[in-house]
Design a protein around this motif. Structure first.
Motif, PDB file in Angstrom:
ATOM      1  N   ASP A   1     -37.069  58.175  -1.773  1.00  0.00           N
ATOM      2  CA  ASP A   1     -36.166  59.442  -1.978  1.00  0.00           C
ATOM      3  C   ASP A   1     -34.948  59.299  -0.925  1.00  0.00           C
ATOM      4  O   ASP A   1     -35.204  58.790   0.144  1.00  0.00           O
ATOM      5  CB  ASP A   1     -37.135  60.564  -1.687  1.00  0.00           C
ATOM      6  CG  ASP A   1     -37.868  61.169  -3.014  1.00  0.00           C
ATOM      7  OD1 ASP A   1     -37.272  60.766  -3.957  1.00  0.00           O
ATOM      8  OD2 ASP A   1     -39.048  61.545  -2.641  1.00  0.00           O
TER       9      ASP A   1
ATOM     10  N   ARG B   1     -34.428  60.800  -5.897  1.00  0.00           N
ATOM     11  CA  ARG B   1     -34.582  59.152  -6.060  1.00  0.00           C
ATOM     12  C   ARG B   1     -33.531  58.459  -5.564  1.00  0.00           C
ATOM     13  O   ARG B   1     -32.375  58.715  -6.330  1.00  0.00           O
ATOM     14  CB  ARG B   1     -35.391  58.833  -7.261  1.00  0.00           C
ATOM     15  CG  ARG B   1     -36.626  59.698  -7.544  1.00  0.00           C
ATOM     16  CD  ARG B   1     -37.797  59.167  -6.785  1.00  0.00           C
ATOM     17  NE  ARG B   1     -38.021  57.903  -6.760  1.00  0.00           N
ATOM     18  CZ  ARG B   1     -39.168  57.653  -6.100  1.00  0.00           C
ATOM     19  NH1 ARG B   1     -40.292  58.483  -5.866  1.00  0.00           N
ATOM     20  NH2 ARG B   1     -39.477  56.093  -6.185  1.00  0.00           N
TER      21      ARG B   1
ATOM     22  N   ARG C   1     -42.543  61.975 -13.492  1.00  0.00           N
ATOM     23  CA  ARG C   1     -41.851  60.529 -12.997  1.00  0.00           C
ATOM     24  C   ARG C   1     -41.614  59.367 -14.013  1.00  0.00           C
ATOM     25  O   ARG C   1     -42.772  59.055 -14.408  1.00  0.00           O
ATOM     26  CB  ARG C   1     -42.327  60.128 -11.684  1.00  0.00           C
ATOM     27  CG  ARG C   1     -42.274  59.315 -10.670  1.00  0.00           C
ATOM     28  CD  ARG C   1     -42.837  59.176  -9.571  1.00  0.00           C
ATOM     29  NE  ARG C   1     -42.876  57.880  -9.076  1.00  0.00           N
ATOM     30  CZ  ARG C   1     -43.632  57.653  -7.891  1.00  0.00           C
ATOM     31  NH1 ARG C   1     -44.285  58.727  -7.230  1.00  0.00           N
ATOM     32  NH2 ARG C   1     -43.748  56.449  -7.536  1.00  0.00           N
TER      33      ARG C   1
ATOM     34  N   TRP D   1     -43.765  65.897  -1.911  1.00  0.00           N
ATOM     35  CA  TRP D   1     -44.605  64.797  -1.374  1.00  0.00           C
ATOM     36  C   TRP D   1     -44.937  63.860  -2.751  1.00  0.00           C
ATOM     37  O   TRP D   1     -43.912  63.961  -3.869  1.00  0.00           O
ATOM     38  CB  TRP D   1     -46.284  65.256  -1.297  1.00  0.00           C
ATOM     39  CG  TRP D   1     -46.726  66.254  -2.297  1.00  0.00           C
ATOM     40  CD1 TRP D   1     -46.481  67.355  -2.720  1.00  0.00           C
ATOM     41  CD2 TRP D   1     -47.939  66.081  -2.989  1.00  0.00           C
ATOM     42  NE1 TRP D   1     -47.062  68.254  -3.452  1.00  0.00           N
ATOM     43  CE2 TRP D   1     -47.918  67.284  -3.772  1.00  0.00           C
ATOM     44  CE3 TRP D   1     -48.883  64.940  -3.188  1.00  0.00           C
ATOM     45  CZ2 TRP D   1     -49.189  67.282  -4.791  1.00  0.00           C
ATOM     46  CZ3 TRP D   1     -49.967  65.353  -3.954  1.00  0.00           C
ATOM     47  CH2 TRP D   1     -50.164  66.587  -4.715  1.00  0.00           C
ATOM     48  N   GLN D   2     -45.700  62.952  -2.766  1.00  0.00           N
ATOM     49  CA  GLN D   2     -45.701  61.913  -3.955  1.00  0.00           C
ATOM     50  C   GLN D   2     -47.183  61.499  -4.391  1.00  0.00           C
ATOM     51  O   GLN D   2     -48.037  61.790  -3.447  1.00  0.00           O
ATOM     52  CB  GLN D   2     -44.934  60.685  -3.479  1.00  0.00           C
ATOM     53  CG  GLN D   2     -43.682  60.919  -2.725  1.00  0.00           C
ATOM     54  CD  GLN D   2     -42.961  59.606  -2.229  1.00  0.00           C
ATOM     55  OE1 GLN D   2     -43.490  59.097  -1.635  1.00  0.00           O
ATOM     56  NE2 GLN D   2     -41.829  59.242  -2.901  1.00  0.00           N
ATOM     57  N   THR D   3     -47.272  60.954  -5.476  1.00  0.00           N
ATOM     58  CA  THR D   3     -48.596  60.237  -5.828  1.00  0.00           C
ATOM     59  C   THR D   3     -48.998  59.315  -4.545  1.00  0.00           C
ATOM     60  O   THR D   3     -50.274  59.533  -4.247  1.00  0.00           O
ATOM     61  CB  THR D   3     -48.419  59.562  -6.955  1.00  0.00           C
ATOM     62  OG1 THR D   3     -47.858  60.241  -8.349  1.00  0.00           O
ATOM     63  CG2 THR D   3     -49.959  58.970  -7.557  1.00  0.00           C
TER      64      THR D   3
ATOM     65  N   ASP E   1     -41.754  74.977  -0.563  1.00  0.00           N
ATOM     66  CA  ASP E   1     -41.103  74.043  -1.321  1.00  0.00           C
ATOM     67  C   ASP E   1     -42.045  72.838  -0.733  1.00  0.00           C
ATOM     68  O   ASP E   1     -41.758  72.362   0.170  1.00  0.00           O
ATOM     69  CB  ASP E   1     -39.545  74.068  -1.082  1.00  0.00           C
ATOM     70  CG  ASP E   1     -38.961  72.866  -1.678  1.00  0.00           C
ATOM     71  OD1 ASP E   1     -39.715  71.970  -2.359  1.00  0.00           O
ATOM     72  OD2 ASP E   1     -37.844  72.675  -1.890  1.00  0.00           O
ATOM     73  N   THR E   2     -42.828  72.212  -1.521  1.00  0.00           N
ATOM     74  CA  THR E   2     -43.608  71.134  -0.950  1.00  0.00           C
ATOM     75  C   THR E   2     -43.166  69.676  -1.562  1.00  0.00           C
ATOM     76  O   THR E   2     -43.156  69.557  -2.848  1.00  0.00           O
ATOM     77  CB  THR E   2     -45.283  71.385  -1.226  1.00  0.00           C
ATOM     78  OG1 THR E   2     -45.380  71.329  -2.894  1.00  0.00           O
ATOM     79  CG2 THR E   2     -45.689  72.833  -0.861  1.00  0.00           C
TER      80      THR E   2
ATOM     81  N   THR F   1     -50.478  66.109  -8.572  1.00  0.00           N
ATOM     82  CA  THR F   1     -50.615  67.517  -7.841  1.00  0.00           C
ATOM     83  C   THR F   1     -51.932  68.134  -8.511  1.00  0.00           C
ATOM     84  O   THR F   1     -52.567  69.019  -7.586  1.00  0.00           O
ATOM     85  CB  THR F   1     -49.656  68.526  -8.374  1.00  0.00           C
ATOM     86  OG1 THR F   1     -48.346  67.715  -8.171  1.00  0.00           O
ATOM     87  CG2 THR F   1     -49.593  69.836  -8.111  1.00  0.00           C
TER      88      THR F   1
ATOM     89  N   GLY G   1     -42.641  68.758  -7.050  1.00  0.00           N
ATOM     90  CA  GLY G   1     -42.326  67.899  -7.994  1.00  0.00           C
ATOM     91  C   GLY G   1     -40.968  67.426  -8.142  1.00  0.00           C
ATOM     92  O   GLY G   1     -40.476  66.076  -8.556  1.00  0.00           O
ATOM     93  N   GLU G   2     -39.972  68.205  -7.591  1.00  0.00           N
ATOM     94  CA  GLU G   2     -38.511  68.113  -8.043  1.00  0.00           C
ATOM     95  C   GLU G   2     -37.742  68.803  -6.959  1.00  0.00           C
ATOM     96  O   GLU G   2     -38.388  70.056  -6.698  1.00  0.00           O
ATOM     97  CB  GLU G   2     -38.236  68.058  -9.365  1.00  0.00           C
ATOM     98  CG  GLU G   2     -38.621  69.228 -10.049  1.00  0.00           C
ATOM     99  CD  GLU G   2     -38.395  69.651 -11.158  1.00  0.00           C
ATOM    100  OE1 GLU G   2     -37.145  69.216 -11.849  1.00  0.00           O
ATOM    101  OE2 GLU G   2     -38.974  70.320 -12.144  1.00  0.00           O
ATOM    102  N   PRO G   3     -36.415  68.333  -6.715  1.00  0.00           N
ATOM    103  CA  PRO G   3     -35.718  69.292  -6.091  1.00  0.00           C
ATOM    104  C   PRO G   3     -35.366  70.785  -6.839  1.00  0.00           C
ATOM    105  O   PRO G   3     -35.265  70.804  -7.954  1.00  0.00           O
ATOM    106  CB  PRO G   3     -34.204  68.575  -5.908  1.00  0.00           C
ATOM    107  CG  PRO G   3     -34.414  67.283  -6.058  1.00  0.00           C
ATOM    108  CD  PRO G   3     -35.849  67.060  -7.083  1.00  0.00           C
TER     109      PRO G   3
END
Ligand code: PRX
Length: 636
Positions: free
Chosen positions: A491, A506, A517, A404-406, A401-402, A301, A377-379
């Motif tokens: 996810d 997850r 994570r 996404w992932q690394t 509410d975004t 992020t 980053g999380e729900p």
């Protein structure tokens, strides 16, 4: 700087989405032409998910720092690129204009060159949240070195593992970093890591906390001394290295289901296009914005939405060295008011922890500069979502509410602030260019709405990972082998009756603790290293503030071993991974429930940790059903 790719109405969103599916290459070419390429690409996209091989803008030549910096000098050279707010509220803030930042990046790029760093070399950066961290990152990109930032909360052993995996011969760090009321002795931790890494040639150390450190002759040099040398050489320029669009830009290590973190590799061209595109659209960026992302630059992020996305857009990005609760729980709102922040992008964990302090921290704080709120980053639970919207957003600002992932490089699923609809707890709709699908356990796509399944993406987007460093096969098996021709996110998600997505968490053995994570296998490996431990099983359980907590079940060699305390095991985990991986609960058990083939039944352990002891399903097929009762009795 206004971009032609900014989507400014619901209809424009629909049109852009349709175009991105019908003509993806045309869609991305239109966006990519907004950047400065030394040579234009020959082909927009080449791909197959089997190998996988993903190439965006093949043949294109560029340097991302020319797009982040040089390109802006003629128009917004004096605009603040970074505002730095220190850990305490007494030290002065620092402002770095685009011109200033450009100068400092070139200067430090010359330091790197003087110290032997060349294109393609890997450089580990282990620093606190200071502007020099961003300068170090950009200086690597300037000369084509591959940066790998390691979050300042990781241990010496974690750094050593990353050094070995990436074979990095260069490190950039600082004496110590100030966070809240703690000083983290970064250089000491590096020294411990380097005992195992004789291949490291240079370690550049910034003075920050002014704590004593040991400097090894020939290997360790001070940042400030090296800058002086560059100054005495007289030439402040450092021309940007010409990179292929598909040359690696950085490696970022992240946890998966196995014990060993993997080095996610992003490349220059696609990552640039995607971070700028997603930044501008998700936050509906305006040139007068002050963008404040509270993440650490050690996570994706921070890479994408403190450094690259904002700079590519010509935005002002705020780097905050402190924590939301120091010196008190009003600190975040003080920073917003002081710097007239307009976009605030934070994590549900931070919101939940601030909720505990009630409304008092808001008193007397002028938050009227805020325009957009974001989470990542999380729900996010609905309660936190509403609280955030009400207290930070006066019940009227859009909340994005975004999701996404690394691995995805930038936001894939999110509402566009004020443009597309929001729904509490929902990441909502994919960005144009992103094609999500839900799959069932048997590999069948779940069509239509009101369905839940495993979230996959069926078409490449420019910001996606290209490989895992040094082990392409691992990239294939982790992301591209579960389902044919799909990228599997790990996810689970629900698609509601309007096609909006809610990420449920997850579906693999990865935990999300305070937005960090963490692989259960990593924690287990660390616990098992402790003398006297036979084996362990780690699962997640719902935690009010952290989202998920870590629950560890541990079998001891000698159950009566009174020497082995919880504290000893915690210390081992902290030493091997870092304090972020310390279990919240540790239960010593006589045995772990196993199938007849010896597999640990995590499903049962998860349920017990969650407190669902009445609903464990059939346990009679277990090798040792009697142990289940004993574990339930000893539950913490
Ligand atoms: O489970 C999802 C969760 O965080 C994971 C990615 O973690 P990491 O690579 O560390 O990147 C975090 C920052 C992008 C995802 O697989 N996650 C991320 N954003 C959301 C989320 N879960 C629910 N809602 C989100 N908005």
């Amino acid at each position: 700087m206004a971009y032609s790719f900014q989507i400014t109405s619901p209809d424009a969103y629909k049109l852009a989405y349709e175009k991105s599916v019908m003509d993806p290459q045309g869609f991305w070419a239109d966006i990519a032409q907004n950047f400065f390429w030394r040579k234009k690409w020959d082909k927009v996209l080449e791909w197959n998910f089997k190998e996988p091989r993903i190439e965006w803008f093949r043949g294109g030549k560029l340097n991302i720092t020319e797009n982040c910096l040089d390109r802006h000098l003629g128009t917004i050279g004096n605009k603040p690129a970074f505002i730095w707010e220190p850990n305490d509220d007494e030290t002065d803030a620092r402002i770095l204009s685009y011109r200033n930042l450009h100068f400092k990046v070139m200067q430090f790029a010359n330091v790197l060159k003087n110290n032997g760093v060349r294109k393609g070399d890997r450089v580990i950066i282990y620093m606190g949240m200071v502007p020099e961290l961003a300068i170090a990152v950009l200086a690597c990109a300037r000369i084509g070195a591959i940066h790998s930032v390691v979050f300042g909360g990781f241990s010496a052993q974690s750094i050593a593992d990353r050094l070995h995996d990436s074979q990095a011969a260069y490190i950039i760090t600082q004496d110590g970093s100030l966070r809240g009321n703690k000083t983290v002795p970064l250089k000491d931790i590096i020294d411990d890591a380097l005992v195992q890494c004789p291949f490291v040639r240079k370690c550049i150390v910034l003075t920050q906390a002014r704590i004593p450190v040991s400097m090894i002759k020939g290997r360790d040099v001070w940042w400030e001394d090296e800058i002086k040398k560059v100054e005495s050489q007289g030439n402040p320029d450092c021309p940007a290295e010409e990179m292929d669009a598909e040359d690696p830009l950085f490696i970022l290590y992240t946890s998966g289901s196995t014990g060993k973190p993997k080095g996610v590799v992003h490349t220059v061209g696609g990552y640039m296009v995607y971070t700028a595109y997603s930044f501008v659209n998700v936050f509906q960026y305006r040139p007068e914005d002050i963008h404040f992302c509270t993440a650490d630059i050690g996570w994706i992020t921070g890479h994408s939405y403190i450094i690259y996305g904002p700079l590519l857009a010509g935005a002002t990005s705020l780097i905050f060295a402190g924590i939301p609760t120091y010196p008190d729980a009003g600190r975040l709102w003080d920073v917003v008011a002081k710097h007239k922040v307009s976009i605030l992008y934070t994590a549900p964990t931070a919101i939940r922890s601030l909720m505990g302090y009630g409304e008092a921290p808001f008193e007397g704080k002028d938050l009227s500069s805020l325009r957009v709120l974001g989470t990542v980053g999380e729900p996010i639970n609905e309660e936190a979502w509403h609280w955030y919207k009400k207290h930070a957003g006066a019940d009227k600002l859009p909340v994005v509410d975004t999701w996404w992932q690394t691995e995805t490089g930038g936001v894939l699923i999110s509402n566009l602030a004020g443009i597309t609809p929001e729904k509490p707890g929902y990441a909502t709709l994919p960005l144009p260019g992103v094609q999500p699908v839900l799959m069932d356990e048997n590999g069948k796509e779940l069509e239509g709405n009101d369905v839940s399944g495993n979230l996959c993406i069926k078409f490449p987007w420019p910001g996606m990972l290209r490989t895992t460093y040094g082990d392409h096969e691992r990239c294939r098996t982790t992301y591209f082998s579960t389902y044919d021709n799909l990228y599997f996110t790990g996810d689970g998600a629900y698609r509601d009756e309007n096609g909006m997505y809610r990420i449920t968490g997850r579906v693999d053995d990865v935990l999300n603790v305070s937005g960090h994570r963490i692989g259960t296998a990593e924690v287990e490996n660390a616990i098992n290293m402790h003398h006297g431990v036979v084996e362990s099983a780690v699962v997640g359980y719902p935690h009010e503030v952290k989202g998920q907590g870590i629950y560890a079940y541990i079998v001891l060699e000698n159950p009566d071993d009174t020497h082995l305390s919880e504290q000893d095991i915690m210390k081992t985990v902290t030493r091997l991974i870092g304090a972020i991986a310390r279990p919240d609960k540790l239960q010593f058990v006589p045995d772990l429930p196993k199938t007849r083939s010896g597999k640990i039944m995590r499903r049962i352990l998860r349920k017990i940790a969650e407190g669902e002891t009445a609903n464990l399903g059939d346990t009679t097929t277990l090798l040792n059903p009697e142990v289940v009762e004993q574990i339930i009795t000893g539950r913490l």
